[in-house]
Design an enzyme around this catalytic site. Structure first.
Site, PDB file in Angstrom:
ATOM      1  N   TYR A 185      32.300  31.067  59.498  1.00 41.38           N
ATOM      2  CA  TYR A 185      33.343  31.763  58.731  1.00 41.38           C
ATOM      3  C   TYR A 185      32.801  33.110  58.265  1.00 41.38           C
ATOM      4  CZ  TYR A 185      35.693  27.184  58.384  1.00 41.38           C
ATOM      5  OH  TYR A 185      36.309  25.994  58.646  1.00 41.38           O
ATOM      6  N   ASP A 229      32.249  30.667  65.790  1.00 40.25           N
ATOM      7  CA  ASP A 229      31.609  31.563  64.820  1.00 40.25           C
ATOM      8  C   ASP A 229      31.506  30.892  63.455  1.00 40.25           C
ATOM      9  OD1 ASP A 229      31.236  33.769  66.385  1.00 40.25           O
ATOM     10  OD2 ASP A 229      32.551  35.084  65.244  1.00 40.25           O
ATOM     11  N   HIS A 276      42.516  23.502  69.545  1.00 38.64           N
ATOM     12  CA  HIS A 276      41.796  23.860  68.327  1.00 38.64           C
ATOM     13  C   HIS A 276      42.644  23.508  67.102  1.00 38.64           C
ATOM     14  CE1 HIS A 276      39.675  26.410  65.385  1.00 38.64           C
ATOM     15  NE2 HIS A 276      38.664  26.369  66.228  1.00 38.64           N
ATOM     16  N   PHE A 293      32.767  24.463  60.846  1.00 42.17           N
ATOM     17  CA  PHE A 293      34.012  24.066  60.182  1.00 42.17           C
ATOM     18  C   PHE A 293      33.846  23.769  58.692  1.00 42.17           C
ATOM     19  CE2 PHE A 293      34.804  22.997  64.662  1.00 42.17           C
ATOM     20  CZ  PHE A 293      35.961  23.741  64.877  1.00 42.17           C
TER      21      PHE A 293
END
Length: 222
Positions: free
Chosen positions: A67, A65, A187, A78
Site C-alpha cells: 500500500y 505492491d 482480484h 493485503f
C-alpha cells in the site's frame, strides 16, 4: 556475509543476496528513501519472510505492491497496521472470509495472525514510493520474489498458492501444479471483486488441502 534475514530464508536465499541485481536494487531503494517517502519502513520490508519461515510455509497469498498511503504497509500483502483504516480490497477479503468460513468481520486490518500460522503474505514488489503505485516495479524485486516462489515450489509437501488478479495469476507458470495446489480468482479490488472473487471460497479450499495432507488447518478468524 552479513545476515539479511533472521529466519531460514536467509540461508535459502543467500545466492540472491550476492548477485549484482540485488545490490543495484538496494542502491535504488536507498536512493529513493533519500529523496522520497518510501513504504514500508526499512525495518518492515521483509516482515513476511520474518514471520513466516520457509519451513513453516503452508499457504502463499500473493499480492503486488505494498500500500502506498501513510501508516498502511508493514511488509505483509493485503495487511495494514493496527489503527489504520481498512482498505477496500481487504474489506472485500473479509466479506468473502465471512461467507466462506463464517468468521466475524474483523475491526482491524492486521493479518499478522495468518502469517504466524504459515501463511506467507508475499508482495511481488516489496517497496513503493508514497502515493505512487507501481513506482518500484521493474527494479529487481520481482526477480527476488520469483525466486521465493521457486524455492517453495521445490518443497515436496503440497503448498497452497492463492493468486488473486491477473498479475498474481501470471505466477502460476512458476508452480508445478501436480505437486502443489493453485487457487485462482479475480482480484478483491472493488473494480473486479464481482467478476469471480466473491464465492471463490479460497479459505475453506486451502484448509481442505491442508487437512487432506494431515496438516492443521489455518484459523482464518482474526
Amino acid at each position: 556475509m552479513k545476515r539479511v534475514l533472521t529466519t531460514d530464508w536467509d540461508h535459502i536465499l543467500a545466492s540472491e543476496f550476492s548477485q549484482s541485481y540485488w545490490q543495484a536494487l538496494q542502491d535504488f531503494v536507498t536512493n529513493e528513501r533519500s529523496q522520497f517517502e518510501v513504504f514500508p519502513s526499512s525495518e518492515k520490508v521483509f516482515t513476511a519472510l520474518e514471520l513466516t519461515p520457509f519451513a513453516q510455509t503452508q499457504v502463499v497469498i500473493l499480492g503486488q505492491d505494498p500500500y502506498h498511503g501513510p501508516g498502511q504497509a508493514h511488509g505483509l500483502a493485503f495487511s495494514v497496521q493496527q489503527g489504520t483504516r481498512i482498505p477496500p480490497s481487504l474489506r472485500n477479503i473479509y466479506k468473502e472470509l465471512a461467507q466462506d468460513v463464517g468468521c466475524p468481520i474483523p475491526s482491524h486490518g492486521d493479518l499478522t495472525a495468518w502469517a504466524q500460522q504459515g501463511v506467507l503474505l508475499l508482495n511481488t514488489t516489496l517497496t513503493v514510493r508514497s502515493g505512487q503505485a507501481a513506482s518500484h516495479q521493474g527494479h529487481g524485486w520481482e526477480q527476488f520474489t520469483d525466486q521465493i516462489i521457486r524455492e517453495l515450489d521445490n518443497k515436496t509437501e503440497p503448498i497452497v498458492f492463492i493468486l488473486w488478479g491477473a498479475s498474481s495469476r501470471k505466477k502460476a507458470t512458476l508452480i508445478h501444479q501436480q505437486r502443489h495446489v493453485v487457487i485462482e480468482s479475480a482480484h478483491p479490488s472493488p473494480l473486479s471483486v464481482r467478476h469471480g472473487f466473491f464465492g471463490s471460497r479460497p479459505f475453506s479450499r486451502a484448509n481442505a488441502v491442508l487437512k487432506e495432507n494431515g496438516r492443521e488447518p489455518i484459523n482464518w478468524c482474526l
